[in-house]
Scaffold this motif. Structure first.
Motif, PDB file in Angstrom:
ATOM      1  N   ILE A 102       0.861  -1.176   0.000  1.00 24.23           N
ATOM      2  CA  ILE A 102       0.000   0.000   0.000  1.00 24.23           C
ATOM      3  C   ILE A 102       0.903   1.233   0.000  1.00 24.23           C
ATOM      4  CG2 ILE A 102      -1.533   1.362   1.446  1.00 24.23           C
ATOM      5  CD1 ILE A 102      -3.099  -0.726   0.174  1.00 24.23           C
ATOM      6  N   ILE A 103       0.677   2.157  -0.904  1.00 23.17           N
ATOM      7  CA  ILE A 103       1.609   3.264  -1.112  1.00 23.17           C
ATOM      8  C   ILE A 103       1.840   4.077   0.155  1.00 23.17           C
ATOM      9  CG2 ILE A 103       1.972   5.432  -2.367  1.00 23.17           C
ATOM     10  CD1 ILE A 103       0.489   4.178  -4.740  1.00 23.17           C
ATOM     11  N   MET A 104       0.775   4.389   0.877  1.00 26.63           N
ATOM     12  CA  MET A 104       0.908   5.268   2.036  1.00 26.63           C
ATOM     13  C   MET A 104       0.924   4.503   3.362  1.00 26.63           C
ATOM     14  SD  MET A 104       1.206   8.362   0.863  1.00 26.63           S
ATOM     15  CE  MET A 104       0.618   9.558   2.074  1.00 26.63           C
ATOM     16  N   ALA A 105       1.189   3.207   3.322  1.00 24.08           N
ATOM     17  CA  ALA A 105       1.265   2.423   4.553  1.00 24.08           C
ATOM     18  C   ALA A 105       2.541   2.763   5.315  1.00 24.08           C
ATOM     19  CB  ALA A 105       1.225   0.932   4.240  1.00 24.08           C
ATOM     20  N   PRO A 106       2.484   2.926   6.638  1.00 21.92           N
ATOM     21  CA  PRO A 106       3.683   3.228   7.420  1.00 21.92           C
ATOM     22  C   PRO A 106       4.739   2.123   7.372  1.00 21.92           C
ATOM     23  CG  PRO A 106       1.709   3.714   8.682  1.00 21.92           C
ATOM     24  CD  PRO A 106       1.262   2.966   7.462  1.00 21.92           C
ATOM     25  N   GLN A 107       4.324   0.889   7.037  1.00 22.92           N
ATOM     26  CA  GLN A 107       5.269  -0.233   7.002  1.00 22.92           C
ATOM     27  C   GLN A 107       5.929  -0.405   5.634  1.00 22.92           C
ATOM     28  OE1 GLN A 107       1.880  -0.775   7.606  1.00 22.92           O
ATOM     29  NE2 GLN A 107       2.004  -0.532   9.825  1.00 22.92           N
ATOM     30  N   ARG A 108       5.531   0.398   4.662  1.00 22.53           N
ATOM     31  CA  ARG A 108       6.020   0.205   3.303  1.00 22.53           C
ATOM     32  C   ARG A 108       7.533   0.394   3.224  1.00 22.53           C
ATOM     33  NH1 ARG A 108       5.404   3.438  -2.323  1.00 22.53           N
ATOM     34  NH2 ARG A 108       5.016   1.660  -3.681  1.00 22.53           N
ATOM     35  N   GLY A 109       8.187  -0.535   2.536  1.00 17.89           N
ATOM     36  CA  GLY A 109       9.619  -0.442   2.309  1.00 17.89           C
ATOM     37  C   GLY A 109      10.474  -1.047   3.404  1.00 17.89           C
ATOM     38  N   ASN A 110       9.851  -1.550   4.475  1.00 12.96           N
ATOM     39  CA  ASN A 110      10.615  -2.133   5.581  1.00 12.96           C
ATOM     40  C   ASN A 110      10.804  -3.629   5.337  1.00 12.96           C
ATOM     41  OD1 ASN A 110      10.420   0.433   6.618  1.00 12.96           O
ATOM     42  ND2 ASN A 110       8.839  -0.076   8.114  1.00 12.96           N
ATOM     43  N   LYS A 111      11.824  -3.982   4.569  1.00 16.58           N
ATOM     44  CA  LYS A 111      11.981  -5.360   4.101  1.00 16.58           C
ATOM     45  C   LYS A 111      12.204  -6.350   5.227  1.00 16.58           C
ATOM     46  CE  LYS A 111      16.981  -5.223   3.171  1.00 16.58           C
ATOM     47  NZ  LYS A 111      18.021  -5.478   2.155  1.00 16.58           N
ATOM     48  N   HIS A 112      12.781  -5.911   6.337  1.00 15.87           N
ATOM     49  CA  HIS A 112      12.985  -6.815   7.473  1.00 15.87           C
ATOM     50  C   HIS A 112      11.818  -6.791   8.455  1.00 15.87           C
ATOM     51  CE1 HIS A 112      16.937  -7.982   6.282  1.00 15.87           C
ATOM     52  NE2 HIS A 112      17.469  -6.785   6.423  1.00 15.87           N
ATOM     53  N   GLY A 113      10.801  -5.992   8.158  1.00 19.21           N
ATOM     54  CA  GLY A 113       9.665  -5.895   9.050  1.00 19.21           C
ATOM     55  C   GLY A 113       9.682  -4.591   9.836  1.00 19.21           C
ATOM     56  N   THR A 114       8.685  -4.440  10.689  1.00 18.44           N
ATOM     57  CA  THR A 114       8.462  -3.198  11.417  1.00 18.44           C
ATOM     58  C   THR A 114       8.132  -3.496  12.874  1.00 18.44           C
ATOM     59  OG1 THR A 114       7.557  -2.178   9.419  1.00 18.44           O
ATOM     60  CG2 THR A 114       7.064  -1.093  11.504  1.00 18.44           C
ATOM     61  N   ALA A 115       8.734  -2.728  13.766  1.00 16.42           N
ATOM     62  CA  ALA A 115       8.343  -2.765  15.170  1.00 16.42           C
ATOM     63  C   ALA A 115       7.253  -1.722  15.367  1.00 16.42           C
ATOM     64  CB  ALA A 115       9.535  -2.476  16.067  1.00 16.42           C
ATOM     65  N   SER A 116       6.029  -2.185  15.493  1.00 20.88           N
ATOM     66  CA  SER A 116       4.897  -1.294  15.725  1.00 20.88           C
ATOM     67  C   SER A 116       4.743  -1.143  17.236  1.00 20.88           C
ATOM     68  CB  SER A 116       3.632  -1.890  15.098  1.00 20.88           C
ATOM     69  OG  SER A 116       2.523  -1.073  15.328  1.00 20.88           O
ATOM     70  N   ILE A 117       5.179  -0.017  17.767  1.00 17.75           N
ATOM     71  CA  ILE A 117       5.279   0.147  19.219  1.00 17.75           C
ATOM     72  C   ILE A 117       4.501   1.386  19.638  1.00 17.75           C
ATOM     73  CG2 ILE A 117       7.485   1.371  19.018  1.00 17.75           C
ATOM     74  CD1 ILE A 117       8.301  -0.021  21.683  1.00 17.75           C
TER      75      ILE A 117
END
Length: 442
Positions: A318-333
């Motif tokens: 999704i273009i405007m997703a905060p997780q976009r481009g994080n190939k190793h994943g995201t820490a959603s904290i």
């Protein structure tokens, strides 16, 4: 649950939100809405739209009424990257066509380990004095190994810490196909009880007596009740192992929305390891977790009076997703509190301290980390990296994505007979006028 019953549940849930939906499912006997840690890697189209708090649903088609009052359909995968996450700028969505996954089940074994063993600290001095306990190097090494295994391999990885508590709550699991022994969870009585708990919590925090007691007491009271309500509990048949369907596993708590809260959530990219950039460096999760805990202990009346929460999320298209481009994943904290912390004037300064900490890791890891706030949580009035939030979103966090998002909306409009000026007049507001449609003349 049969596919027919499950489909009716989906439709009823969507209609309760004012949405009609055609749900097209593969011809399998049991289906699931999917979700969890890796929703973007399962299924034909990897972009998703969140309709519930923790589940994500692959979108096949969006039907909507445009700025000119005309019914339109979008099914092109490239255009859905914008349409499935358009913040209402596209128009009034009337129908969604969703892809369901084969029904799977989860074997949940929630735990309440000592905070030192849930997400182990990088070094002993990271632990506030009040939480220090003696563990052998072998115990800490095993806890670190288990933590890394959970965040890297588990389908669903979730960690909670309530202020001033010695224990954390850990909820990590993987799906299984075998439905034998699966049961409805929570059972009907417990769903009712959870709704009552949420409603009662909302009533309590609004009383003048509760507002008058010290912040530390507020936090301790809410933490004790919350930990008591989460499994494993002191009684009941679900103490050790819960096997249930995927949808129930993803939504195992009901009614918490009855309690008002304040909430800031940042999406921190997982960096690559210095010795091997192709592998994730999970120490950033440990650092962010314990930095937040230490900030809580730096103030006896800490404004964070509900919880510190952490989830591991996958990349998104999704273009405007905060997780976009994080190939190793995201820490959603995220940090949560109650309205009284805001009225006391303590919450906003605390959020700024937290944001400063979580934004500071680029220097430590020696690589660019595009930390982004959750769109629907608190960020207005904060500075990120010394830049006011709105300017940061526009010039740093989504510097590349905003032009792509705008251009994709433009392509949709060119094919369907409307322009960006039409949606700016009809559906935009001050925020989107500034971030996305600033170059559009009306």
């Amino acid at each position: 649950m049969s596919l027919r019953v499950f489909k009716l549940m989906i439709l009823r849930s969507l209609r309760n939100r004012g949405i009609s939906a055609f749900v097209l499912a593969l011809p399998l006997p049991r289906m699931s809405l999917g979700g969890g840690r890796l929703p973007t890697k399962l299924g034909l189209y990897p972009w998703t739209l969140s309709l519930w708090s923790k589940s994500s649903i692959p979108i096949r088609k969006v039907e909507y009424v445009d700025a000119n009052g005309i019914h339109q359909i979008i099914s092109d995968p490239k255009l859905l990257k914008a349409a499935a996450g358009c913040f209402g700028l596209l128009g009034i969505v009337t129908h969604l066509t969703l892809e369901l996954q084969p029904m799977s089940y989860a074997v949940m074994r929630p735990e309440k380990p000592d905070i030192n063993l849930a997400i182990p600290p990088l070094k002993p001095e990271d632990v506030p004095f009040a939480l220090k306990k003696t563990f052998t190097p072998e115990q800490l090494a095993e806890a670190t190994r288990r933590f890394e295994e959970r965040v890297e391999k588990d389908y669903y990885s979730e960690f909670f810490w309530f202020p001033f508590q010695q224990k954390a709550w850990v909820h990590c699991w993987n799906p299984v196909d075998d439905q034998r022994g699966a049961e409805e969870y929570p059972p009907t009585f417990e769903i009712w009880l959870q709704w009552i708990q949420g409603w009662l919590g909302g009533v309590i925090i609004e009383t003048e007596f509760f507002k008058a007691i010290p912040g530390r007491w507020q936090a301790e009271f809410l933490a004790t009740l919350s930990m008591a309500a989460l499994p494993p509990q002191f009684f009941g048949k679900h103490d050790t192992e819960i096997k249930t369907s995927m949808p129930d596993a993803l939504h195992f708590r009901r009614g918490t929305q009855n309690m008002r809260c304040r909430d800031m959530e940042l999406q921190i990219p997982i960096p690559g390891r210095k010795d091997d950039p192709s592998k994730p460096d999970w120490t950033i999760v440990q650092r962010a977790w314990w930095d937040a805990i230490n900030l809580v202990y730096s103030d006896p009346e800490s404004p964070m009076r509900l919880t510190l929460e952490l989830r591991i999320m996958a990349d998104s298209d999704i273009i405007m997703a905060p997780q976009r481009g994080n190939k190793h994943g995201t820490a959603s904290i995220e940090v949560l509190s109650i309205p009284d912390a805001v009225s006391d004037g303590e919450w906003q300064p605390f959020l700024q301290l937290i944001a400063d900490k979580w934004m500071s890791y680029e220097k430590i890891y020696g690589q660019e980390l595009n930390v982004r706030p959750h769109w629907a949580k608190e960020w207005f009035g904060l500075n990120f990296g010394g830049i006011p939030a709105r300017k940061y979103l526009k010039t740093v966090a989504y510097k590349k994505e905003i032009p792509e998002f705008r251009d994709t909306l433009k392509k949709i409009g060119e094919a369907q007979g409307w322009g960006l000026a039409d949606i700016k007049r009809r559906f935009s507001n001050d925020l989107w006028d500034d971030l996305v449609l600033d170059t559009v003349q009306t």
